[in-house]
Scaffold this motif. Structure first.
Motif, PDB file in Angstrom:
ATOM      1  N   MET A  42      -0.376  -6.733   5.918  1.00 10.74           N
ATOM      2  CA  MET A  42       0.367  -7.232   5.198  1.00 10.74           C
ATOM      3  C   MET A  42       2.064  -8.301   5.900  1.00 10.74           C
ATOM      4  N   GLY A  43       1.568  -9.244   6.258  1.00 11.51           N
ATOM      5  CA  GLY A  43       2.351 -10.412   6.495  1.00 11.51           C
ATOM      6  C   GLY A  43       3.082  -9.964   7.834  1.00 11.51           C
ATOM      7  N   VAL A  57       4.531  -6.946  16.321  1.00 11.37           N
ATOM      8  CA  VAL A  57       5.793  -6.457  15.691  1.00 11.37           C
ATOM      9  C   VAL A  57       5.470  -4.923  15.305  1.00 11.37           C
ATOM     10  N   ILE A  58       4.454  -4.861  14.992  1.00  9.66           N
ATOM     11  CA  ILE A  58       3.967  -2.841  15.225  1.00  9.66           C
ATOM     12  C   ILE A  58       4.062  -2.277  16.176  1.00  9.66           C
ATOM     13  N   ASN A  59       3.199  -2.727  16.805  1.00 11.89           N
ATOM     14  CA  ASN A  59       3.492  -2.076  18.079  1.00 11.89           C
ATOM     15  C   ASN A  59       4.252  -1.922  18.797  1.00 11.89           C
TER      16      ASN A  59
END
Length: 388
Positions: free
Chosen positions: A33-34, A39-41
């Motif tokens: 989702m962009g 960043v998620i990690n």
């Protein structure tokens, strides 16, 4: 989240969350989702850190004075080294160990094994159907496939992990199928990622499995000799790595040839040492392309020997703590007659000559067993039978 925090299985939930993200982040997955994968990690790592800190606080009253002294004494240099070097590999491992007082490390390893058993084929399928990329490299005129992982060596490492976990979990009932699984893994790793380090380590593993089969049921003094040889081999891997990295191997034809065969690991480590020297409590080492640009270094550098990486990045104090602790853990495993654990620890000691993953818990899951040593979980406990 509230249910997780109150759960008695907080540690296992945290470990599963972290290892699942670790496995996903080692693929060519770009994000969702962009939102970039990095960043998620990073967000997951923050959550994991908070959960581990919560677990440690919950356990605060259960630590003995010896355990508190040990944890505090080791935490100080590791935290300082992580801050000064910018490398958090050892700190991540230590956080999981500090929070593992009442946890069963076999259970954690089982969980990681199941995630690898499901995750690796899932990555292959995602790559096959084009959802993630296959990074194909050409080295010495040989095509190397990553099959959805970030690098062919990463694929080799995950297969190595899977096989070691598989044989460790089934250590009480090893049979032909397990030996064949090692052979198949060697052929797969040679054919697709063409990871020489993993191939050599898996062949060594197969030899040690067969040797242990031969030793099974024989005199105990043979097992004692086996254990002493593996411990001595681990010490030799460490000491030889340092010696060959501090010594200019180009001066000796034999060592120069060995260095070339090992992809210039020692010569490169020697160059990094010449540029940065050795610190007491850690320093930043700029070896990646982005890091070298920031530091204004145009020379191509890499530092893939685990022992030199710990010494140069994390400093003398942390290097000594890790090296002494690793040998201590191996001797502890031998004393508890946990010969499969001893064998795997030795293999990672050999793996460390060529790869830094030896001291990263995301790659060397068996570092979790430091918890058994710290909290003396084997004392009076259930020992393995006198075989692998």
């Amino acid at each position: 989240m509230e249910k997780i925090i109150k759960s008695k299985n907080l540690y296992m939930v945290t470990f599963s969350l972290w290892f699942g993200m670790e496995l996903l982040y080692s693929t060519t997955w770009k994000g969702v989702m962009g939102i970039p994968a990095g960043v998620i990690n990073g967000a997951v790592n923050v959550v994991v850190l908070m959960l581990l800190m919560l677990q440690i606080v919950r356990l605060a009253r259960t630590y003995s004075k010896r355990e508190l002294f040990l944890i505090a004494g080791i935490s100080v240099p590791i935290v300082i080294a992580a801050f000064l070097s910018g490398n958090k590999s050892l700190l991540a491992a230590w956080m999981f160990l500090a929070a593992a007082k009442n946890e069963d490390m076999d259970r954690a390893l089982h969980m990681a094994y199941r995630m690898l058993l499901f995750g690796i084929p899932a990555v292959f399928l995602l790559c096959f159907f084009g959802f993630i990329e296959d990074n194909v490299l050409i080295m010495r005129q040989v095509q190397r496939y990553s099959l959805g992982f970030v690098h062919p060596n990463t694929l080799g490492m995950r297969i190595f992990q899977l096989i070691l976990c598989h044989c460790y979990i089934h250590r009480e009932r090893l049979g032909v199928i397990h030996y064949l699984s090692v052979v198949f893994a060697v052929l797969f790793v040679y054919k697709f990622p063409n990871s020489q380090t993993v191939c050599i380590c898996l062949l060594f593993f197969l030899f040690l499995l067969l040797l242990s089969r031969f030793l099974s049921g024989r005199k105990r003094n043979l097992w004692g000799i086996y254990a002493k040889c593996l411990v001595a081999g681990a010490v030799l891997a460490n000491v030889a790595s340092l010696f060959l990295s501090f010594f200019d191997v180009s001066r000796n034809p034999v060592l120069a040839h060995l260095n070339v065969w090992m992809s210039s690991r020692f010569a490169c480590a020697n160059r990094v040492w010449a540029l940065y020297g050795v610190s007491f409590l850690g320093q930043k080492i700029y070896v990646s392309e982005e890091e070298r640009k920031l530091a204004g270094i145009t020379e191509k550098l890499w530092l893939d020997n685990a022992y030199m990486s710990i010494l140069l990045r994390h400093g003398i104090v942390t290097f000594l703590l890790f090296s002494i602790g690793y040998v201590w853990l191996m001797k502890y495993a031998a004393a508890q007659k946990k010969y499969m654990l001893l064998t795997v620890l030795f293999l990672f000691a050999v793996y460390g000559i060529m790869e830094t993953g030896m001291y990263a818990i995301g790659q060397n899951l068996f570092l979790l067993f430091f918890a058994d040593l710290i909290y003396r979980k084997g004392d009076g406990g259930c020992y393995e039978k006198n075989h692998l």
